[in-house]
Design an enzyme around this catalytic site. Structure first.
Site, PDB file in Angstrom:
ATOM      1  N   GLY B  42     -11.301  10.634  10.752  1.00 20.56           N
ATOM      2  CA  GLY B  42     -10.366   9.676  10.164  1.00 20.56           C
ATOM      3  C   GLY B  42      -8.955  10.208  10.347  1.00 20.56           C
ATOM      4  O   GLY B  42      -8.713  11.091  11.176  1.00 20.56           O
ATOM      5  N   SER B 283      -5.476  -6.618   1.103  1.00 17.26           N
ATOM      6  CA  SER B 283      -4.310  -5.815   0.755  1.00 17.26           C
ATOM      7  C   SER B 283      -3.710  -6.286  -0.557  1.00 17.26           C
ATOM      8  O   SER B 283      -3.573  -7.478  -0.803  1.00 17.26           O
ATOM      9  CB  SER B 283      -3.264  -5.937   1.845  1.00 17.26           C
ATOM     10  OG  SER B 283      -2.069  -5.372   1.375  1.00 17.26           O
ATOM     11  N   ARG B 329      -2.837  -0.487  -9.922  1.00 18.17           N
ATOM     12  CA  ARG B 329      -4.191  -0.946  -9.639  1.00 18.17           C
ATOM     13  C   ARG B 329      -5.130  -0.878 -10.832  1.00 18.17           C
ATOM     14  O   ARG B 329      -5.858  -1.821 -11.121  1.00 18.17           O
ATOM     15  CB  ARG B 329      -4.774  -0.097  -8.516  1.00 18.17           C
ATOM     16  CG  ARG B 329      -4.080  -0.339  -7.220  1.00 18.17           C
ATOM     17  CD  ARG B 329      -4.559   0.581  -6.140  1.00 18.17           C
ATOM     18  NE  ARG B 329      -3.964   0.154  -4.886  1.00 18.17           N
ATOM     19  CZ  ARG B 329      -4.190   0.722  -3.713  1.00 18.17           C
ATOM     20  NH1 ARG B 329      -5.005   1.750  -3.637  1.00 18.17           N
ATOM     21  NH2 ARG B 329      -3.622   0.273  -2.627  1.00 18.17           N
ATOM     22  N   LEU B 440      -3.020   7.015   3.245  1.00 20.68           N
ATOM     23  CA  LEU B 440      -2.756   7.263   4.664  1.00 20.68           C
ATOM     24  C   LEU B 440      -1.796   8.431   4.794  1.00 20.68           C
ATOM     25  O   LEU B 440      -1.937   9.304   5.644  1.00 20.68           O
ATOM     26  CB  LEU B 440      -2.154   6.011   5.303  1.00 20.68           C
ATOM     27  CG  LEU B 440      -3.009   4.743   5.182  1.00 20.68           C
ATOM     28  CD1 LEU B 440      -2.317   3.575   5.853  1.00 20.68           C
ATOM     29  CD2 LEU B 440      -4.370   4.957   5.813  1.00 20.68           C
TER      30      LEU B 440
END
Lengths: 238, 636, 252
Positions: B42, B283, B329, B440
């Protein structure tokens, strides 16, 4: 002579495309010559004679054309042979997308038809005598014009010619736009235009070619002597 | 257990540069004597393998899929943060650091997080140089957007496919080294054992095509094998994402930190039936323009278009007026669950809420909205058969990312010398909750910039491995793995592997999911133990170990998940507070917000494996906050 | 309202190993909810097979959200099935009717040989990338990201090309099993960007040489690939790669 056994698929494609383009030029130039048929025997035969007078330059041109043609075919056959190996097990069902043109599917069919046609065409008109019984129209020998005129009086011959010209058109329809793609002239913006352009171009080519046998056929079967005479304006020039 | 975090001394801003100066180097001519194994391809794995190889080490790269490009980083949509401050809106490295620490509910290490923020800028530079097609302004400059509740626009993105583009960049770098013969690539390999003899010595992998076991000996091993969301069976993770590599390392002595920290993503496609294998994430940038609502009346079965404005409850906007639909979130996810639990959920299973673009479409026009979210709308339409232009989207939270992972020090080295853990597989940077567009960033920071420096430091202190001396270790490992595999094949019960995985998922979701209670956790624990026992007597794995056998692969992973679930619950039980992704109903404010306990739980819980018959022991790494003040998160 | 259930007839390619000749086997599957994806339907079938002690159908899959490129098979003669711009994992059964027969075959190409059932070996695509499908920017050597400005239009075109997921559908759908859409997309992406310029022509040569070394066929511009591509990548990317190749031959 490494170009005889090209090792790169993309080079092969490029050579096929470029030789194809030259052949398209030839097809157009040949058509221009053919259309003088409508101007009558003297113009047509005069044009043929003029070409003959251009030897040995013409020999050289014919030789180059021959090479281009052979190369176009040879490389295509090379690809077709390779193609047989790339999918050893075939799909039991394979649908083709609507996007794929009819003409592109028929390339390997139209190619050989054109080849056979060219061989016969050369035997019929190029490597045959332009004198004698076959050239006589209404009791007069009209040379190559007469030969062509008479050969199209046969329905079978005319239909075969028309069939071959349709094959040429189909071959060009895919081939011409394919040239743009292979040379990277294609883009999302112009792609649609180029496809349309090559379609219209090939339809024009086919239609133009087939006017001659139709014209000759009908003239032969339904025309009267006068019309033929009109077609042969100045006999002294023959 | 000595948990030396090796945090460098000195001021926060200088820690990483000072530390780099103190790290030992291996001279270029000696680097090819060392072999480094990188497991996973990854963002973290691919970038680490490429960078280490560029330095001259002998690198072997392993991935479980058929190609390194399939790693699940590819599915990240939204973007990647960096403190470039290109928008001149007051961003800085310190602010990114601060937001990340605060977003993580003060359960991450200051020094690590600061380094992450610092490296964020280099990542963007590196990726642009690799040809990652980030979004741009008409001027040709890079475009930025605000993401996931951030109050500055610091997120770089490539349409809704940022993860894909970053991964393809790292994959390109990896394949460049493979092409040049510097990296040996092993695809379709699953790591099944870590070979340890005081320090790490290598790994045993199964060739998933031939079934053969292979051992690879090395001087250092880098694990970048992602997170454990699939312990829930239904998650947004890819099917092959699993905990096996990390879990087997844990069983060989690598401690596991904060296993109960799981992030639930609020904007996912809802559950539509019991055959569903995956909860697709959309997203959360959707929340920039979409408004979340449910009918005010519970059990309202009208079509959304028939419900008038005044009978809709835009609950996020109502409860959190200043952040509205953009609350973090965990907050959003909990609110949604609450609405559904109270019977106001919508859709066939009453387990979703509306995300409505009606107002945004009226305001900006269909074209603008399509330009922004076109691919997400298409994706939603494809899966549900409904167009968000006509019917409001329906969303529900799903497990998405796991903050916990193998414990690592500042050098990203685990408690096993020579075993480095990168990206989601480690626990280091996100604390109890990860901010949007930070995963990321962490994967690439670890892989491109941290690991190359710290792995070198480790290698400088060891002699290259003698391959002949390690052959008995290798044989031992192979034999044990073989035994494990044949045990699985021998059970020959009457239930499929998926049956157990689904059951496990239900237990985890119901007892250790969005909201946890001591009683629920207790119950969950006993259910798992029971299920584990049933697994080993009732599972049916067909086929052999000698060829491609996907059931066997899954069986091994589920066996590990069953053990892992137990550890997760233990951790959730022992953390008597609510923080970030870990919400305990017995620790909440009057308003239902999570209540941290900084006095007793300002630490990472670090679990050490004992053996099969003994409970793991819990250690603590105390977290010191010298640069930020711990405050209660409030988004009202 | 409950989701509709349908019954489907499957004709699935079963091949135990690369050496095995393989054959179709027929299965009937009942109670397929129309909201299920194609892969979930295969899951259901496999559950049933295991219950009957028959080895499940091997198929590649991973993200199940259409981005990893791992899944793929020919369904009724079309790569990734009948729905346009869709990978197999995002193909939902509402696009089929009760009692439909679905013929499911692996990608067929000498360059991507069958490993087992529907699983094929796509490592050739990796080798093509490793031959040049990248920009050689060593870690640590990059200038500031905004040092080079890039036309939005070009950046967008590069992004269009870069959205390739490497699934191999282009090869599978191509009558010549040519990977030119895959290759063209990569070459196109990198040659559109200023960062990719220095290596541009060498890249084209190296990547196309690698294509020749693998058992793939040539591109004959039939555009089947574009129609099959789940990311609707345009064949103009192949043209762009072709242009680079011409430039390379002109420059030698």
């Amino acid at each position: 002579m490494s170009f005889l056994v090209p090792k790169s698929l993309i080079r092969i494609k490029q050579i096929i495309a470029v030789t194809g383009l030259f052949l398209i030029f030839f097809v157009v130039a040949h058509l221009a010559g053919n259309l003088t048929f409508f101007a009558g025997a003297d113009v047509f035969n005069g044009y043929a004679k003029k070409l003959q007078n251009m030897r040995p330059f013409l020999n050289f041109f014919e030789f180059v054309l021959f090479l281009i043609f052979i190369f176009h075919m040879y490389l295509t056959v090379f690809l077709i042979i390779r193609k047989r190996k790339v999918r050893p097990v075939k799909y039991s069902v394979q649908k083709s997308s609507a996007q794929r043109s009819f003409s592109s599917r028929l390339m390997t069919l139209t190619g050989p038809i054109i080849f056979i046609y060219i061989v016969l065409h050369l035997l019929d008109y190029t490597f045959s005598s332009h004198e004698g019984q076959a050239t006589v129209v209404n009791g007069k020998s009209l040379g190559l014009y007469g030969l062509v005129f008479n050969s199209f009086s046969s329905l079978r011959h005319s239909l075969w010619y028309i069939f071959s010209m349709v094959a040429v058109g189909l071959h060009l329809d895919h081939g011409f736009q394919s040239f743009f793609q292979t040379f990277g002239i294609y883009s999302s913006k112009y792609g649609g235009f180029l496809k349309k352009f090559s379609r219209i171009f090939s339809i024009c080519i086919t239609l133009s070619y087939v006017t001659i046998p139709i014209y000759a056929y009908f003239l032969n079967h339904y025309g009267n002597d006068q019309v033929i005479k009109v077609g042969v304006l100045d006999e002294s020039k023959l | 257990m000595n948990l030396n975090s090796r945090i460098p001394s000195g001021p926060l801003e200088q820690k990483w540069s000072n530390h780099k100066m103190n790290l030992k180097l291996v001279s270029p001519s000696r680097r090819s004597n060392y072999t480094v194994l990188v497991v996973g391809t990854g963002l973290a794995g691919a970038s680490a393998a490429a960078s280490l190889s560029e330095m001259g080490y002998n690198v072997k790269s392993f991935c479980i899929q058929d190609s390194p490009r399939r790693a699940h980083s590819i599915a990240a949509q939204g973007g990647i943060n960096a403190a470039k401050n290109y928008c001149n809106d007051g961003d800085s490295i310190f602010r990114l650091f601060y937001d990340t620490i605060k977003g993580g509910d003060y359960r991450a290490r200051e020094a690590n997080v600061y380094r992450l923020a610092e490296l964020s800028n280099n990542i963007i530079d590196q990726c642009v140089a690799q040809g990652v097609p980030f979004a741009r302004e008409y001027s040709g400059y890079l475009a930025n957007r605000s993401f996931g509740g951030a109050q500055v626009s610091r997120t770089f993105y490539a349409r809704g496919q940022t993860g894909q583009q970053l991964l393809l960049g790292a994959y390109g770098a990896l394949m460049k080294e493979v092409g040049r013969g510097n990296i040996e690539l092993f695809s379709r390999r699953e790591m099944l054992d870590l070979i340890v003899d005081e320090a790490v010595k290598g790994i045993t992998v199964r060739n998933l095509i031939s079934g053969e076991l292979e051992t690879h000996m090395a001087d250092a091993v880098v694990l970048a094998t992602g997170g454990y969301s699939n312990v829930f069976f239904l998650s947004t993770n890819a099917m092959a994402s699993n905990v096996t590599a990390a879990w087997r390392a844990y069983k060989k002595g690598a401690c596991f930190a904060n296993p109960c920290f799981v992030q639930i993503h609020p904007t996912c496609m809802p559950l539509e039936g019991d055959t569903q294998s995956k909860l697709t994430l959309m997203s959360e940038s959707l929340r920039n323009d979409g408004r979340v609502w449910v009918p005010k009346r519970s059990g309202d079965t009208r079509n959304p278009s028939e419900i008038p404005e005044e009978e809709r409850d835009y609950f996020l906007e109502r409860i959190y007026p200043s952040f509205g639909n953009l609350v973090p979130r965990d907050v959003a996810a909990r609110s949604m669950k609450k609405q559904c639990d109270e019977g106001r959920g919508v859709g066939e299973y009453k387990m979703s809420v509306y995300l409505d673009f009606g107002k945004a479409i009226d305001k900006f026009g269909k074209n603008v909205i399509f330009e922004k979210y076109g691919n997400l709308f298409d994706m939603y339409d494809r899966i549900t058969g409904e167009s968000p232009f006509q019917v409001p989207m329906r969303i529900y939270p799903a497990v998405h990312y796991t903050m916990g992972g193998l414990w690592v020090d500042y050098n990203l080295m685990s408690t096993i010398p020579g075993l480095f853990v990168l990206g989601e597989a480690n626990f280091s940077d996100h604390g109890a909750n990860r901010l949007g567009a930070s995963a990321l960033m962490q994967g690439l920071a670890d892989g491109y910039f941290v690991a190359p420096a710290t792995v070198s430091d480790y290698l400088a202190s060891v002699d290259p491995i003698q391959k002949d001396k390690s052959s008995t270790l290798a044989e031992d490992s192979k034999q044990k793995v073989n035994q494990h595999i044949s045990t699985l094949l021998k059970v020959k019960g009457n239930k499929t592997v998926d049956y157990f995985h689904k059951k496990l998922g239900q237990i985890m979701w119901n007892h250790c999911g969005i909201a946890r209670t001591p009683k629920g956790l207790e119950e969950g624990l006993s259910l798992i133990l029971e299920l584990k026992e049933r697994f080993w007597s009732e599972v049916n794995v067909l086929g052999s170990a000698k060829d491609l056998n996907q059931s066997l692969e899954k069986a091994g992973r589920v066996a590990d998940f069953l053990e892992y679930g137990e550890l997760m619950i233990l951790d959730a039980m022992s953390r008597n507070e609510s923080c970030g992704g870990h919400f305990r109903e017995d620790f909440q404010t009057d308003k239902g917000d999570p209540l941290r306990n900084d006095k007793d739980f300002c630490h990472a819980s670090v679990w050490e494996y004992k053996d099969k018959n003994q409970a793991p022991s819990r250690h603590q790494e105390e977290l010191l906050f010298e640069n930020v003040k711990l405050s209660q998160r409030s988004y009202e | 309202m409950m989701s509709k259930k349908i019954t489907l007839n499957f004709k699935i390619w079963r091949q135990s190993s690369p050496e095995d000749k393989g054959k179709f086997k027929e299965y009937q599957l009942e109670d397929v909810s129309v909201s299920m994806s194609f892969l979930e339907t295969l899951d259901l079938l496999n559950e049933k097979l295991v219950a009957q002690n028959e080895e499940p159908v091997a198929f590649d899959h991973d993200c199940r959200e259409g981005i990893c490129g791992m899944c793929g098979a020919m369904v009724n003669g079309e790569a990734h099935g009948p729905l346009k711009d869709t990978t197999l994992c995002q193909l939902h059964m509402r696009h089929f009717k009760d009692q439909d027969t679905l013929v499911v075959e692996p990608w067929r190409s000498a360059g991507m040989p069958v490993v087992k059932d529907l699983v094929v070996d796509r490592s050739a695509l990796d080798r093509i990338v490793s031959s040049g499908g990248y920009i050689s920017a060593k870690t640590g050597s990059a200038p500031d990201a905004n040092a080079t400005l890039i036309d939005k239009e070009k950046a967008d075109l590069a992004m269009d090309a870069a959205s390739c997921i490497g699934c191999g559908a282009c090869v599978a759908a191509c009558p010549n099993a040519s990977p030119m859409l895959f290759v063209g997309a990569k070459i196109s992406q990198l040659s559109l960007l200023p960062q990719g310029q220095p290596e541009s022509l060498q890249r084209v040569e190296d990547m196309l040489d690698q294509v020749d070394e693998e058992n793939f066929g040539h591109c004959s511009n039939t555009y089947e690939c574009e129609a099959a591509c789940p990311k609707s990548i345009s064949v103009s990317n192949i043209a762009r790669a072709n242009r680079q190749s011409i430039l390379k031959s002109l420059k030698g």
